[in-house]
Design an enzyme around this catalytic site. Sequence first.
Site, PDB file in Angstrom:
ATOM      1  N   ALA A   1      33.446  34.913  45.719  1.00  0.00           N
ATOM      2  CA  ALA A   1      33.915  34.165  44.558  1.00  0.00           C
ATOM      3  C   ALA A   1      32.979  34.422  43.380  1.00  0.00           C
ATOM      4  CB  ALA A   1      33.964  32.677  44.889  1.00  0.00           C
TER       5      ALA A   1
ATOM      6  N   SER B   1      32.242  37.095  41.823  1.00  0.00           N
ATOM      7  CA  SER B   1      31.398  38.285  41.961  1.00  0.00           C
ATOM      8  C   SER B   1      31.683  39.316  40.882  1.00  0.00           C
ATOM      9  CB  SER B   1      31.603  38.919  43.333  1.00  0.00           C
ATOM     10  OG  SER B   1      32.948  39.343  43.482  1.00  0.00           O
ATOM     11  N   GLY B   2      32.757  39.131  40.110  1.00  0.00           N
ATOM     12  CA  GLY B   2      33.144  40.091  39.084  1.00  0.00           C
ATOM     13  C   GLY B   2      34.228  41.050  39.533  1.00  0.00           C
TER      14      GLY B   2
ATOM     15  N   HIS C   1      42.909  34.445  32.828  1.00  0.00           N
ATOM     16  CA  HIS C   1      43.093  35.836  33.263  1.00  0.00           C
ATOM     17  C   HIS C   1      44.079  36.558  32.348  1.00  0.00           C
ATOM     18  CE1 HIS C   1      41.295  36.538  37.422  1.00  0.00           C
ATOM     19  NE2 HIS C   1      40.827  35.348  37.061  1.00  0.00           N
TER      20      HIS C   1
ATOM     21  N   ARG D   1      42.463  37.369  28.993  1.00  0.00           N
ATOM     22  CA  ARG D   1      41.468  38.426  29.129  1.00  0.00           C
ATOM     23  C   ARG D   1      42.135  39.798  29.201  1.00  0.00           C
ATOM     24  NH1 ARG D   1      38.263  37.297  34.072  1.00  0.00           N
ATOM     25  NH2 ARG D   1      39.843  38.443  35.198  1.00  0.00           N
ATOM     26  N   ARG D   2      43.277  39.884  29.874  1.00  0.00           N
ATOM     27  CA  ARG D   2      43.941  41.179  30.050  1.00  0.00           C
ATOM     28  C   ARG D   2      44.523  41.696  28.737  1.00  0.00           C
ATOM     29  NH1 ARG D   2      45.859  38.629  34.728  1.00  0.00           N
ATOM     30  NH2 ARG D   2      47.911  38.378  33.813  1.00  0.00           N
TER      31      ARG D   2
ATOM     32  N   GLU E   1      54.839  38.210  38.812  1.00  0.00           N
ATOM     33  CA  GLU E   1      54.333  37.168  39.693  1.00  0.00           C
ATOM     34  C   GLU E   1      55.119  37.166  40.991  1.00  0.00           C
ATOM     35  OE1 GLU E   1      54.513  33.585  37.374  1.00  0.00           O
ATOM     36  OE2 GLU E   1      52.924  34.261  36.033  1.00  0.00           O
TER      37      GLU E   1
END
Length: 187
Positions: free
Chosen positions: A19, A21-22, A63, A66-67, A75
């Site tokens: 979790a 971790s990038g 998310h 960010r994209r 989905e």
Amino acid sequence: MEHLGTYPLPPVSLVLGGARSGKSTHAENLVSGIMFGAAPRPAVYIATAEPGDVEMATRIMAHRARRGANWTTMEEPLKLAETLIKANENGHPILVDCLTLWLSNLIHAGIDIDEATDELVTALAGLASPVVFVSNELGLGVVPETPLGRSFRDAMGRLNMRMAGPAHRVIFMTAGLPLVMKDRPTR
């Protein structure tokens, strides 16, 4: 195929990590081409998460923001193999985020995990677009206290091993740093 030259990605990659971790950001950068110094290119994001509560809905929105606009989002919480085949039609690289939530969805829906995984692995052989999977590595921490937790951890480990088999590249993320664990030539 032009996109394989534009995006130096192998046919199948697996990005693992704990979790925060990038792993998702790294995978997004790989798929979009940013990792290779290119301007962001069109890509497909297959989301397995469902906004079951406010926290998850907030994560999903973060998310997406960010994209950016270069991504087409599909989905699908359960029928991952079918969705991969559909996503492959436009020729853009594909990111699946994440296998951990997909596994959880399968368990909650009572779907046979081995059968669904077989379908997913079989679908990989017919893809022309490169695909990057994101998954959590759950086996490095404390042994879960409950039988359900231990069962889920074990199922996640088996799924990760199944996906690492056909993957040409496997990357382990920790502290935002990638460690390439497998890098099999594709030619």
